[in-house]
Design a protein around this motif. Sequence first.
Motif, PDB file in Angstrom:
ATOM      1  N   ASP A 140     -54.366  15.163 -14.287  1.00 59.25           N
ATOM      2  CA  ASP A 140     -53.830  14.358 -12.747  1.00 59.25           C
ATOM      3  C   ASP A 140     -53.415  12.872 -13.372  1.00 59.25           C
ATOM      4  N   GLY A 141     -52.658  12.810 -14.153  1.00 57.41           N
ATOM      5  CA  GLY A 141     -51.977  11.712 -14.348  1.00 57.41           C
ATOM      6  C   GLY A 141     -50.352  11.489 -13.805  1.00 57.41           C
ATOM      7  N   CYS A 142     -49.930  10.147 -13.856  1.00 57.29           N
ATOM      8  CA  CYS A 142     -48.578   9.983 -13.375  1.00 57.29           C
ATOM      9  C   CYS A 142     -48.105   8.765 -13.789  1.00 57.29           C
ATOM     10  N   CYS A 143     -46.783   8.476 -13.683  1.00 55.29           N
ATOM     11  CA  CYS A 143     -46.212   7.126 -13.957  1.00 55.29           C
ATOM     12  C   CYS A 143     -46.167   6.405 -12.855  1.00 55.29           C
ATOM     13  N   HIS A 144     -46.357   5.143 -12.852  1.00 56.10           N
ATOM     14  CA  HIS A 144     -46.589   4.208 -11.733  1.00 56.10           C
ATOM     15  C   HIS A 144     -45.387   3.973 -11.056  1.00 56.10           C
ATOM     16  N   VAL A 145     -44.074   4.215 -11.875  1.00 57.29           N
ATOM     17  CA  VAL A 145     -42.882   3.848 -11.269  1.00 57.29           C
ATOM     18  C   VAL A 145     -42.081   5.263 -10.486  1.00 57.29           C
ATOM     19  N   HIS A 146     -42.319   6.379 -10.884  1.00 56.73           N
ATOM     20  CA  HIS A 146     -42.008   7.678 -10.405  1.00 56.73           C
ATOM     21  C   HIS A 146     -42.683   8.136  -9.153  1.00 56.73           C
ATOM     22  N   GLU A 147     -44.037   7.716  -9.555  1.00 56.90           N
ATOM     23  CA  GLU A 147     -45.090   8.053  -8.373  1.00 56.90           C
ATOM     24  C   GLU A 147     -44.521   7.820  -7.032  1.00 56.90           C
ATOM     25  N   LYS A 148     -44.094   6.669  -7.128  1.00 56.48           N
ATOM     26  CA  LYS A 148     -43.790   6.023  -5.811  1.00 56.48           C
ATOM     27  C   LYS A 148     -42.492   6.458  -5.076  1.00 56.48           C
ATOM     28  N   ILE A 149     -41.568   7.294  -5.841  1.00 56.08           N
ATOM     29  CA  ILE A 149     -40.481   7.828  -5.486  1.00 56.08           C
ATOM     30  C   ILE A 149     -40.694   9.151  -4.804  1.00 56.08           C
ATOM     31  N   GLY A 150     -41.349   8.973  -3.488  1.00 59.63           N
ATOM     32  CA  GLY A 150     -41.805  10.183  -2.699  1.00 59.63           C
ATOM     33  C   GLY A 150     -40.588  10.735  -1.766  1.00 59.63           C
ATOM     34  N   ASP A 151     -41.157  11.502  -0.820  1.00 56.19           N
ATOM     35  CA  ASP A 151     -40.009  12.276   0.232  1.00 56.19           C
ATOM     36  C   ASP A 151     -39.771  11.060   1.077  1.00 56.19           C
ATOM     37  N   ILE A 152     -40.544   9.750   1.534  1.00 52.92           N
ATOM     38  CA  ILE A 152     -39.949   9.180   2.693  1.00 52.92           C
ATOM     39  C   ILE A 152     -38.967   8.456   1.927  1.00 52.92           C
ATOM     40  N   ASP A 153     -38.855   7.942   0.888  1.00 58.41           N
ATOM     41  CA  ASP A 153     -37.537   7.233   0.362  1.00 58.41           C
ATOM     42  C   ASP A 153     -36.527   8.016   0.152  1.00 58.41           C
ATOM     43  N   LEU A 154     -36.871   9.402  -0.459  1.00 59.73           N
ATOM     44  CA  LEU A 154     -35.593  10.234  -0.552  1.00 59.73           C
ATOM     45  C   LEU A 154     -34.920  10.521   0.776  1.00 59.73           C
ATOM     46  N   ASN A 155     -35.787  11.050   1.634  1.00 62.99           N
ATOM     47  CA  ASN A 155     -35.182  11.313   3.170  1.00 62.99           C
ATOM     48  C   ASN A 155     -34.332  10.295   3.814  1.00 62.99           C
ATOM     49  N   ALA A 156     -34.841   8.715   3.590  1.00 61.48           N
ATOM     50  CA  ALA A 156     -34.228   7.746   4.082  1.00 61.48           C
ATOM     51  C   ALA A 156     -32.835   7.572   3.288  1.00 61.48           C
ATOM     52  N   ALA A 157     -32.915   7.784   2.107  1.00 60.81           N
ATOM     53  CA  ALA A 157     -31.443   7.501   1.169  1.00 60.81           C
ATOM     54  C   ALA A 157     -30.606   8.710   1.654  1.00 60.81           C
ATOM     55  N   GLN A 158     -31.315   9.820   1.837  1.00 64.22           N
ATOM     56  CA  GLN A 158     -30.344  10.983   2.120  1.00 64.22           C
ATOM     57  C   GLN A 158     -29.628  10.716   3.525  1.00 64.22           C
ATOM     58  N   SER A 159     -30.139  10.334   4.504  1.00 62.39           N
ATOM     59  CA  SER A 159     -29.734   9.947   5.676  1.00 62.39           C
ATOM     60  C   SER A 159     -28.488   8.823   5.498  1.00 62.39           C
ATOM     61  N   LYS A 160     -28.969   7.767   4.719  1.00 64.67           N
ATOM     62  CA  LYS A 160     -27.894   7.106   4.348  1.00 64.67           C
ATOM     63  C   LYS A 160     -26.635   7.662   3.858  1.00 64.67           C
ATOM     64  N   TYR A 161     -26.707   8.258   2.955  1.00 64.21           N
ATOM     65  CA  TYR A 161     -25.765   8.928   2.078  1.00 64.21           C
ATOM     66  C   TYR A 161     -25.540  10.311   2.063  1.00 64.21           C
ATOM     67  N   PRO A 162     -25.291  10.969   3.414  1.00 57.75           N
ATOM     68  CA  PRO A 162     -25.344  12.477   3.407  1.00 57.75           C
ATOM     69  C   PRO A 162     -24.492  13.236   2.605  1.00 57.75           C
ATOM     70  N   ASN A 163     -23.418  12.682   2.019  1.00 55.31           N
ATOM     71  CA  ASN A 163     -22.682  13.486   1.101  1.00 55.31           C
ATOM     72  C   ASN A 163     -22.826  13.396  -0.352  1.00 55.31           C
ATOM     73  N   ALA A 164     -23.836  12.623  -0.641  1.00 55.76           N
ATOM     74  CA  ALA A 164     -24.231  12.424  -2.032  1.00 55.76           C
ATOM     75  C   ALA A 164     -25.025  13.691  -2.591  1.00 55.76           C
ATOM     76  N   GLU A 165     -24.764  13.724  -3.937  1.00 54.91           N
ATOM     77  CA  GLU A 165     -25.720  14.701  -4.668  1.00 54.91           C
ATOM     78  C   GLU A 165     -26.804  14.147  -5.045  1.00 54.91           C
ATOM     79  N   ILE A 166     -27.904  14.712  -5.221  1.00 57.24           N
ATOM     80  CA  ILE A 166     -29.395  14.205  -5.532  1.00 57.24           C
ATOM     81  C   ILE A 166     -29.923  14.591  -6.822  1.00 57.24           C
ATOM     82  N   LEU A 167     -29.985  13.342  -7.614  1.00 59.44           N
ATOM     83  CA  LEU A 167     -30.578  13.709  -8.996  1.00 59.44           C
ATOM     84  C   LEU A 167     -31.937  13.230  -9.280  1.00 59.44           C
ATOM     85  N   VAL A 168     -32.653  14.039  -9.371  1.00 54.90           N
ATOM     86  CA  VAL A 168     -34.237  13.731  -9.548  1.00 54.90           C
ATOM     87  C   VAL A 168     -35.106  13.955 -10.715  1.00 54.90           C
TER      88      VAL A 168
END
Length: 314
Positions: A170-198
């Motif tokens: 049950d470990g994780c990186c403090h930087v990447h853990e924070k990149i969750g669905d909320i941030d991603l959905n908001a960014a996706q709405s702002k840039y709907p044509n972008a490819e998403i690299l995760v």
Amino acid sequence: MLEKGIYVEQIKKLKRKKNAVILAHNYERPEIQDLADFVGDSLGLSQQASRTQAKIIVFCGVHFMAETAKIISPHKKVLIPDVEAGCSLADSISIEQLKKWKKENPDAVVVSYVNTTAEIKAESDYCCTSSNAVQVINAIPENKEILFLPDKFLGNYAAAMTGRELMVWDGCCHVHEKIGDIDLNAAQSKYPNAEILVHPECGCSSSCMLKSTLFEDCKNIKIFSTSGMVNYVKKSYALEFLIATETGIIHQLKKVAPEKLYHPVSEDSICEYMKLTTLEKLYTSIQNEVFEVVVPERIAKKALIPIKRMLEIC
Ligand code: 13P
Ligand code: SF4
């Protein structure tokens, strides 16, 4: 303090004089990436460390990466410009915790992400990185139980991709853990044509993987290691990308495909450990040959086995 240009010239001079090679991770500061002889992900950096003819390896990255280079090349001098460059993910499992986990599961094979200390690697059967976790799991006989550590997001990703049931720490990186669905959905709405690299260490990686396999309109989500992202943007037809990982990678992306646009999913995705290496510290490191990375021989010998197994697989 000297001027930036003077540091660059001095570092280049010292590098030639001392037969040193500078390896840098994709998250390092732009000026460090620009000076390095090789910039890459954890796998690429390990491969370079195993191939280099240089006498000294100056590792601009975090401590576990420099330690891995030392284990692979025990007769070379490995330097890290700042000894405080740690990793929250590597810190998320201790040797006592691993020994206890192994005792509870005596028949299981231990697969450790390369983001671990040398001591943890020495207690592991295989290492893996974000770019080869799936191949490493696939190389283990199907009847074997697997303990995967320490990253739960990468572990869940590898389990889904291989169809194997993994026991995941049950470990994780403090930087990447924070990149969750909320941030991603908001960014996706702002840039709907972008490819998403995760990056698979991200908190949103499992849901991204699920969406990209289930929904036709989510086919533009791709999961990659940092160098996987660099290779992908070169060949993709897309002109715009959303980047879900540490923002330092954007410097490399702009270098390989400058005509394209890159938007970080979160501007705050900054690994403070990776940013500790400055030109001044790099200059001092190569000039005074500090700080030398030392791994006790007994641990290095044991830790080399899972690293070698990984390098033989890919
Ligand atoms: P990569 O091997 O994909 O570069 O990842 C290393 C890392 O530390 C990610 O946080
Ligand atoms: Fe470790 Fe996270 Fe920094 Fe990568 S980004 S080095 S996993 S703390």
